[in-house]
Design a protein around this motif. Structure first.
Motif, PDB file in Angstrom:
ATOM      1  N   ALA A  16      44.756  36.346  35.201  1.00 46.33           N
ATOM      2  CA  ALA A  16      44.666  35.022  34.575  1.00 46.33           C
ATOM      3  C   ALA A  16      43.217  34.646  34.287  1.00 46.33           C
ATOM      4  CB  ALA A  16      45.308  33.976  35.483  1.00 46.33           C
ATOM      5  N   ARG A  17      42.298  35.164  35.126  1.00 46.33           N
ATOM      6  CA  ARG A  17      40.882  34.801  34.970  1.00 46.33           C
ATOM      7  C   ARG A  17      40.003  35.975  35.417  1.00 46.33           C
ATOM      8  NH1 ARG A  17      40.694  31.158  40.489  1.00 46.33           N
ATOM      9  NH2 ARG A  17      39.996  32.878  41.795  1.00 46.33           N
ATOM     10  N   GLY A  18      38.705  35.773  35.356  1.00 43.13           N
ATOM     11  CA  GLY A  18      37.747  36.722  35.937  1.00 43.13           C
ATOM     12  C   GLY A  18      37.775  38.113  35.313  1.00 43.13           C
ATOM     13  N   ILE A  19      37.575  39.115  36.156  1.00 42.10           N
ATOM     14  CA  ILE A  19      37.478  40.495  35.687  1.00 42.10           C
ATOM     15  C   ILE A  19      38.801  40.954  35.056  1.00 42.10           C
ATOM     16  CG2 ILE A  19      37.240  42.885  36.488  1.00 42.10           C
ATOM     17  CD1 ILE A  19      35.134  41.900  38.487  1.00 42.10           C
ATOM     18  N   GLY A  20      39.921  40.556  35.661  1.00 46.74           N
ATOM     19  CA  GLY A  20      41.231  40.949  35.117  1.00 46.74           C
ATOM     20  C   GLY A  20      41.406  40.442  33.692  1.00 46.74           C
ATOM     21  N   ASN A  37      49.620  39.750  34.668  1.00 45.16           N
ATOM     22  CA  ASN A  37      50.123  39.286  35.972  1.00 45.16           C
ATOM     23  C   ASN A  37      49.120  38.361  36.650  1.00 45.16           C
ATOM     24  OD1 ASN A  37      49.400  40.169  39.078  1.00 45.16           O
ATOM     25  ND2 ASN A  37      51.511  39.538  38.841  1.00 45.16           N
ATOM     26  N   ASP A  38      49.624  37.399  37.375  1.00 42.56           N
ATOM     27  CA  ASP A  38      48.804  36.661  38.331  1.00 42.56           C
ATOM     28  C   ASP A  38      49.745  35.953  39.310  1.00 42.56           C
ATOM     29  OD1 ASP A  38      45.549  35.992  38.146  1.00 42.56           O
ATOM     30  OD2 ASP A  38      46.668  34.694  39.511  1.00 42.56           O
ATOM     31  N   LYS A  39      49.189  35.693  40.475  1.00 43.15           N
ATOM     32  CA  LYS A  39      49.949  34.968  41.500  1.00 43.15           C
ATOM     33  C   LYS A  39      50.207  33.541  41.033  1.00 43.15           C
ATOM     34  CE  LYS A  39      48.644  33.851  46.207  1.00 43.15           C
ATOM     35  NZ  LYS A  39      47.795  34.333  47.306  1.00 43.15           N
ATOM     36  N   ASN A  91      45.027  47.964  38.745  1.00 44.50           N
ATOM     37  CA  ASN A  91      45.128  47.232  40.010  1.00 44.50           C
ATOM     38  C   ASN A  91      43.835  46.446  40.200  1.00 44.50           C
ATOM     39  OD1 ASN A  91      47.687  47.877  41.190  1.00 44.50           O
ATOM     40  ND2 ASN A  91      46.940  49.954  41.545  1.00 44.50           N
ATOM     41  N   ASN A  92      43.881  45.185  39.800  1.00 48.63           N
ATOM     42  CA  ASN A  92      42.671  44.346  39.815  1.00 48.63           C
ATOM     43  C   ASN A  92      42.772  43.163  40.778  1.00 48.63           C
ATOM     44  OD1 ASN A  92      40.200  42.926  38.436  1.00 48.63           O
ATOM     45  ND2 ASN A  92      41.889  41.453  38.287  1.00 48.63           N
ATOM     46  N   ALA A  93      43.992  42.679  41.056  1.00 51.71           N
ATOM     47  CA  ALA A  93      44.141  41.465  41.886  1.00 51.71           C
ATOM     48  C   ALA A  93      43.399  41.641  43.203  1.00 51.71           C
ATOM     49  CB  ALA A  93      45.616  41.192  42.159  1.00 51.71           C
ATOM     50  N   HIS A 157      36.839  43.084  56.192  1.00 54.40           N
ATOM     51  CA  HIS A 157      38.227  43.280  55.746  1.00 54.40           C
ATOM     52  C   HIS A 157      38.237  43.608  54.246  1.00 54.40           C
ATOM     53  CE1 HIS A 157      37.219  39.158  55.058  1.00 54.40           C
ATOM     54  NE2 HIS A 157      38.304  38.563  55.505  1.00 54.40           N
ATOM     55  N   TYR A 158      37.390  42.911  53.502  1.00 55.15           N
ATOM     56  CA  TYR A 158      37.274  43.166  52.056  1.00 55.15           C
ATOM     57  C   TYR A 158      36.760  44.581  51.780  1.00 55.15           C
ATOM     58  CZ  TYR A 158      35.607  42.645  47.227  1.00 55.15           C
ATOM     59  OH  TYR A 158      35.373  42.816  45.876  1.00 55.15           O
ATOM     60  N   THR A 159      35.651  44.935  52.446  1.00 55.46           N
ATOM     61  CA  THR A 159      35.078  46.270  52.180  1.00 55.46           C
ATOM     62  C   THR A 159      36.056  47.366  52.585  1.00 55.46           C
ATOM     63  OG1 THR A 159      33.909  46.185  54.292  1.00 55.46           O
ATOM     64  CG2 THR A 159      32.652  45.604  52.364  1.00 55.46           C
ATOM     65  N   ILE A 190      27.806  43.133  40.759  1.00 53.39           N
ATOM     66  CA  ILE A 190      27.907  41.667  40.815  1.00 53.39           C
ATOM     67  C   ILE A 190      28.320  41.135  39.447  1.00 53.39           C
ATOM     68  CG2 ILE A 190      26.685  39.535  41.366  1.00 53.39           C
ATOM     69  CD1 ILE A 190      24.784  41.214  42.992  1.00 53.39           C
ATOM     70  N   ILE A 191      29.545  40.675  39.382  1.00 56.04           N
ATOM     71  CA  ILE A 191      30.103  40.202  38.107  1.00 56.04           C
ATOM     72  C   ILE A 191      30.363  38.700  38.232  1.00 56.04           C
ATOM     73  CG2 ILE A 191      31.949  40.558  36.411  1.00 56.04           C
ATOM     74  CD1 ILE A 191      30.329  43.149  36.932  1.00 56.04           C
ATOM     75  N   GLU A 192      29.979  37.985  37.200  1.00 62.19           N
ATOM     76  CA  GLU A 192      30.067  36.518  37.210  1.00 62.19           C
ATOM     77  C   GLU A 192      31.531  36.055  37.134  1.00 62.19           C
ATOM     78  OE1 GLU A 192      27.713  35.025  34.031  1.00 62.19           O
ATOM     79  OE2 GLU A 192      27.957  32.952  34.674  1.00 62.19           O
ATOM     80  N   THR A 193      32.111  35.731  38.286  1.00 62.56           N
ATOM     81  CA  THR A 193      33.498  35.237  38.324  1.00 62.56           C
ATOM     82  C   THR A 193      33.609  34.193  39.433  1.00 62.56           C
ATOM     83  OG1 THR A 193      34.250  36.792  40.009  1.00 62.56           O
ATOM     84  CG2 THR A 193      34.404  37.546  37.722  1.00 62.56           C
ATOM     85  N   GLU A 194      34.786  33.558  39.492  1.00 61.79           N
ATOM     86  CA  GLU A 194      35.009  32.539  40.531  1.00 61.79           C
ATOM     87  C   GLU A 194      34.959  33.139  41.931  1.00 61.79           C
ATOM     88  OE1 GLU A 194      38.165  29.654  40.223  1.00 61.79           O
ATOM     89  OE2 GLU A 194      37.901  29.623  38.051  1.00 61.79           O
TER      90      GLU A 194
END
Ligand code: NAD
Length: 251
Positions: A16-20, A37-39, A91-93, A157-159, A190-194
């Protein structure tokens, strides 16, 4: 002249937004019909869908939480009904939390693992089941620069999910090769997203990007890398990690 991805159907998770969104727009410009797709689709999703339609491509909106098996299965059934095929899965989410191991509890851990990694397993399984029948497919996992070098901010957890995606990519590349399915990862910097602003704040993001030779990246830069891997240029590339990080991490 035929566009490079004409006739292909691409599903992008968390788009819906950002890199996706950046990926969906580039794939549409290059001729692919898009499953968005988005949640939470909300206004962001509607705006993105309109921008895709402006390229002349078809767009199917699929609101689904890709960490939930029943919702993933329902989404792929919808794609089968609408398009009868699927050529590209991105697979971006993803999500993150600005916490170190001392603040991360089991609930946080499971939430981030399920959102970022379990979702890749669930979607890749459904997609590759379709792709193997077609003897054609492309799966792209959006990992991160932190997968290999670790994070400066402790969100382990993210990494862990982003490193896990690399192991998954290489194994799926081997499984997919005899089936005509290429599987690769793209590792943004580093990509400019929320998500970036939420995790590091404006000041933190600016500080981080000051150390990057090419500065802060845009979602479109990631989209162009994905499009390359999904087009003819990616025909002989599988199991690789494509860095899109402006020189932040040089191999
Ligand atoms: P973002 O928060 O701006 O967008 C992520 C999207 O995913 C949101 O629209 C969100 O609603 C959706 N989403 C979250 N959980 C979901 C779920 N369970 N099911 C379906 N959709 C879900 O984030 P972004 O910065 O665009 O990040 C996209 C991907 O790129 C993530 O996997 C992230 O880890 C990766 N990445 C981002 C950066 C960066 O600098 N922004 C760097 C490296 C990697």
């Amino acid at each position: 002249m035929c566009l490079p991805l004409e006739g292909k159907v691409a599903l992008i998770t968390g788009a819906a937004r950002g890199i996706g969104k950046g990926i969906a727009l580039v794939l549409a410009e290059q001729g692919a019909d898009i499953v968005l797709n988005d949640k939470k689709m909300n206004l962001d999703g509607e705006v993105t869908a309109d921008q895709i339609r402006e390229t002349g491509r078809r767009v199917l909106l699929c609101e689904a939480d890709v960490s939930q098996e029943d919702q993933v299965k329902a989404m792929f059934a919808k794609v089968g009904k609408e398009f009868g095929r699927l050529d590209i899965l991105v697979n971006n989410a993803g999500t993150s939390q600005n916490k170190t191991i001392f603040e991360i509890d089991l609930e946080d851990w499971r939430y981030v693992i399920d959102t970022n990694l379990t979702s890749c397993f669930l979607c890749a399984k459904e997609a590759m089941t379709i792709m193997k029948k077609q003897r054609y497919g492309r799966v792209i996992n959006i990992s991160s620069v932190v997968a290999e070098r670790g994070s400066l901010f402790g969100h382990m957890h993210y990494t862990s999910t982003k490193s896990g995606m690399l192991g998954m990519t290489k194994t799926l590349a081997r499984t997919g090769a005899p089936l005509g399915i290429n599987v690769n990862a793209v590792a943004p910097g580093i990509i400019e997203t929320e998500l970036m602003l939420k995790t590091h704040g404006i000041e933190g993001t600016e500080k981080l990007s000051a150390s990057v030779p090419l500065g802060l990246g845009k979602p479109r830069a990631v989209g162009l890398a994905v499009a390359f891997l999904c087009g003819e240029g990616g025909d002989y590339i599988t199991g690789t990690i494509l860095d899109v990080n402006g020189g932040m991490n040089m191999r």
